[in-house]
Design an enzyme around this catalytic site. Structure first.
Site, PDB file in Angstrom:
ATOM      1  N   SER A 149     -22.233  28.413 -48.469  1.00 17.39           N
ATOM      2  CA  SER A 149     -22.595  28.912 -47.143  1.00 17.39           C
ATOM      3  C   SER A 149     -23.920  29.684 -47.203  1.00 17.39           C
ATOM      4  O   SER A 149     -24.918  29.140 -47.665  1.00 17.39           O
ATOM      5  CB  SER A 149     -21.454  29.758 -46.582  1.00 17.39           C
ATOM      6  OG  SER A 149     -21.616  29.954 -45.193  1.00 17.39           O
ATOM      7  N   ASP A 159     -18.663  24.042 -43.738  1.00 14.47           N
ATOM      8  CA  ASP A 159     -18.825  25.198 -44.620  1.00 14.47           C
ATOM      9  C   ASP A 159     -17.952  25.107 -45.873  1.00 14.47           C
ATOM     10  O   ASP A 159     -16.727  24.953 -45.794  1.00 14.47           O
ATOM     11  CB  ASP A 159     -18.454  26.459 -43.823  1.00 14.47           C
ATOM     12  CG  ASP A 159     -18.965  27.722 -44.473  1.00 14.47           C
ATOM     13  OD1 ASP A 159     -18.859  27.841 -45.705  1.00 14.47           O
ATOM     14  OD2 ASP A 159     -19.457  28.593 -43.744  1.00 14.47           O
TER      15      ASP A 159
END
Length: 760
Positions: A89, A233
């Protein structure tokens, strides 16, 4: 004899051998004295004390990931050389930039300059929209998908093109690297397959696309497709890729953990926090073992910040520094004076790109010419990254594509641009708007827009305006990029208002009458063509049929009709618009010039003779200081030939209405209250955003207006008409809500104007 000779030879050989040893020993001894730190001794040191390979693991955490920058600063200060980086991320974004060659201070500067509001909202500059797109995007408050007579829910996810463009420019030095092990620092990141829930290791391919996939926060950004996998993500499955970094060859792991702990019920107050909590349910438990396996574990104290606290970036960076200094002794133990490392600043490669080819798969609804027209460059062009960003923004602004990605492939000393475009499956939209002004009064706007009605690249749009005055606006437009585009427009405008008698042509009959109440109706139909000129200007022309009906209940004749004629004309125009906002611009330039020649008429008044009207408008907007802007403008127009039709005179007065024909705003005077067949006008406006989306303004305008003013020097004399206004404006979802108080020294009364919503 031979024995003796042999003995002598042996004796000489031994002597020579001993002498050689003595000489070599002497030379070696002198080298030791003169050069105590020879490469030989360094090799001994290196062999005896081998430097361990250090891997850096950066977790995800949204804005909390700013703490990674603070940690990197401290690691560099300590002289640590990072040999491998793994991130998830936000950790993948910062880790990817560091792996591509940037040092910590450069990354700090990059993030401080980034507008994260624009990044999250996937901001599309107004300049990226064509003139047709600008018009449409500045009319409607709500846009809904419409299919099979059912209204859908708008897609709230961002494609992340702002971020994609930014990262592409930042990683230009390594744009051709497809194996992340060959980056200046070997790198990997983690994505999550949204269809299977499986972890996906990203260590090959397009670096920007990998970082984007790893950071595609669910519900905020659309998933990213890589090698057939739909990725979001990586924090969903592996927010701390320590095992993967060890597998690269790391002996020692420095880990930075910025993910949230599980929150209590009282803190789970919004959708973002709930999604973060769901993501953390599994990763919190896994982290316990991963922390034990981390040699230097750094946990910044960022409990008071959220995943979208981008406005607190500098504070979060300092928290990262504090956490790293808390374990500074451990960090320093990993380095000594022999392996102290200072990472240099990355020398960023040239901003220039030479595009040899533009590759994209065939599309169902859009031609290759359309795509290249939006990019505004062709194969064989030399462009900058800003040009590339502009082109991609142009494609994104059309809303015709649900997915846009690209990469630059090496082609000798040039680059090929590989575009991946997926068409938006929704082709029909229902759009809504609201408006009120003093001329057209209250109005509700209903719009139906359909794409590919008849041809590729086309769009059909119908506005129905209900309220005090029924109106409509039908547009059909086919955009062909650099080639000629064409369209058709039909528009009905009508209102009832006290206006200048010039609109009725009755001044000569009654000198004491200044205003007359009229019912005004204008039905215009245009067929036109246009093209992009030098990649910036819109140039076009066409033919127009207009039906004009003006009547007044105050007249004494039986039908109360002033005009009821058909008019046929040809027109041409040239336009340029770089304003960053239509209603509250902070910078940019607007320029427009039009020439319209009226060729024939059904001539209800029996006074028609062919004539032309030329007009031009210029506006320049510049920032004065923070949140304050100044706008300076000028307008001019004149009649060429006969002045037989006063209904097309330049008519000024009022503010906030949708301008048609030769109507124009003028502070200090009532709606459409002064007129002439020629005019020149200058205006200046100061705008200050007192707080977000709230504006106060001061405006002034000056004009000379009358019949044939350019035939003498009257137009450069002191202004005959002046006006001033002070106003307040609020930006809302339905458009600006404005109130202006205006006055003129020539008038005995002032005027207050309200305008609500986008102008239509």
């Amino acid at each position: 004899m031979r024995l003796n000779q042999h003995s002598n030879v042996t004796t000489r050989s031994k002597g020579f051998f001993l002498n050689s040893i003595c000489i070599a020993s002497y030379v070696f001894f002198m080298l030791l004295i003169l050069f105590p730190e020879t490469s030989f001794s360094q090799e001994i040191k290196k062999d005896s004390v081998k430097r361990p390979k250090i891997g850096l693991v950066l977790s995800g955490g949204g804005a909390k990931g700013f703490a990674h920058i603070g940690v990197l600063k401290v690691l560099e200060e300590a002289g640590i050389k990072i040999d491998y980086i793994g991130g998830t991320s936000m950790g993948s974004v910062i880790g990817g930039l560091y792996a591509s060659g940037y040092n910590a201070s450069q990354i700090d500067s990059i993030f401080k300059k980034t507008n994260f509001d624009d990044l999250i909202n996937d901001y599309i500059p107004r300049s990226s929209k064509n003139f047709y797109g600008k018009k449409n995007d500045e009319l409607y408050a709500i846009v809904l998908p419409f299919s099979n007579f059912r209204v859908g829910i708008p897609e709230a996810l961002s494609k992340g093109m702002y971020n994609y463009n930014l990262l592409s420019s930042l990683t230009r030095n390594v744009r051709h690297v497809r194996d992340f092990n060959k980056l200046p620092t070997p790198f990997l990141c983690i994505g999550t397959n949204i269809e299977t829930g499986e972890e996906v290791l990203l260590n090959k391919g397009n670096l920007v696309q990998a970082m984007m996939a790893s950071a595609a926060f669910p519900s905020l950004f659309t998933p990213v497709e890589i090698d057939g996998n739909l990725l979001v993500d990586g924090g969903v499955v592996n927010n701390y890729p320590i095992k993967e970094v060890r597998n690269l060859g790391a002996d020692i792991i420095i880990g930075v953990d910025v993910q949230d702990d599980l929150m209590k019920r009282k803190n789970l107050k919004n959708a973002t926090r709930i999604l973060v909590q769901i993501t953390n349910l599994q990763s919190i438990d896994k982290m316990k073992n991963k922390i034990k396996d981390t040699d230097v574990y750094i946990k910044p104290d960022i409990r008071d910040y959220g995943v979208i606290s981008f406005d607190k970036g500098e504070e979060i960076i300092r928290k990262g520094e504090e956490a790293a200094f808390a374990v500074y002794e451990k960090i320093k133990s990993l380095v000594n004076e022999d392996n102290f490392y200072k990472k240099p600043k990355l020398k960023v490669a040239t901003d220039t790109l030479k595009i040899e080819k533009i590759n994209s798969d065939p599309l169902d609804n859009y031609t290759r010419e359309y795509i290249r027209g939006k990019l505004r460059f062709k194969p064989g062009s030399t462009i900058t990254y800003d040009d590339l960003k502009t082109g991609i923004n142009n494609l994104n602004a059309t809303q015709n594509f649900s997915t846009i990605s690209y990469c630059l492939q090496p082609n000798g000393e040039k680059d090929d641009l590989d575009l991946v475009l997926k068409e938006n499956p929704t082709q029909t939209f229902l759009k809504l708007g609201l408006h009120y002004d003093g001329l057209y009064k209250s109005a509700v706007l209903l719009n139906l827009t359909h794409k590919k009605t008849f041809l590729k690249n086309d769009v059909t749009s119908l506005d129905i305006i209900l309220g005090d005055n029924f109106r409509y606006d039908l547009n059909y437009y086919v955009e062909n990029g650099f080639n000629i585009s064409f369209g058709f427009r039909s528009r009905l405008s009508q209102f009832n208002r006290n206006v200048t008698t010039s609109l009725s042509g009755l001044i000569a009959e009654n000198q004491n009458l200044n205003l007359i109440n009229v019912d005004f109706m204008d039905l215009s139909n245009q067929a036109y063509f246009q093209t992009i000129f030098v990649q910036k200007f819109l140039m076009g022309g066409g033919l127009e049929y207009k039906y004009l009906k003006i009547n007044s209940p105050t007249l004494s004749n039986a039908e109360n009709i002033i005009d009821k004629s058909n008019y046929f004309s040809a027109f041409a125009y040239l336009k340029y618009d770089s304003l960053d906002d239509k209603y509250y611009p902070s910078s940019g330039l607007y320029f427009s010039t039009d020439l319209q020649t009226y060729l024939a008429s059904s001539d209800y008044t029996n006074k028609f003779k062919p004539f032309s009207i030329a007009k031009a408008e210029l506006a320049v907007v510049r920032p004065l200081f923070r949140k304050a802007t100044i706008k300076v403008g000028a307008d001019a127009g004149f009649n060429i030939g006969s002045d037989s039709v006063p209904f097309f005179d330049f008519i000024l007065g009022g503010y906030g209405y949708n301008k048609i024909n030769n109507f124009n705003y003028f502070y200090g005077y009532d709606f459409l209250s002064i007129a002439g067949n020629s005019f020149i006008k200058a205006d200046i406006a100061l705008d200050y955003e007192i707080f977000k989306k709230n504006h106060i303004s001061l405006s002034a305008n000056f004009a000379n207006l009358g019949d044939d003013i350019f035939s003498s020097v009257d137009w450069v004399s002191m202004p005959k008409y002046t006006g001033y206004a002070v106003g307040y404006g609020l930006e809302t979802i339905i458009g600006p809500i404005e109130i202006k108080q205006s006055w003129s020294p020539e008038m005995s009364k002032s005027f207050t104007w309200f305008s609500i919503g986008f102008q239509f």
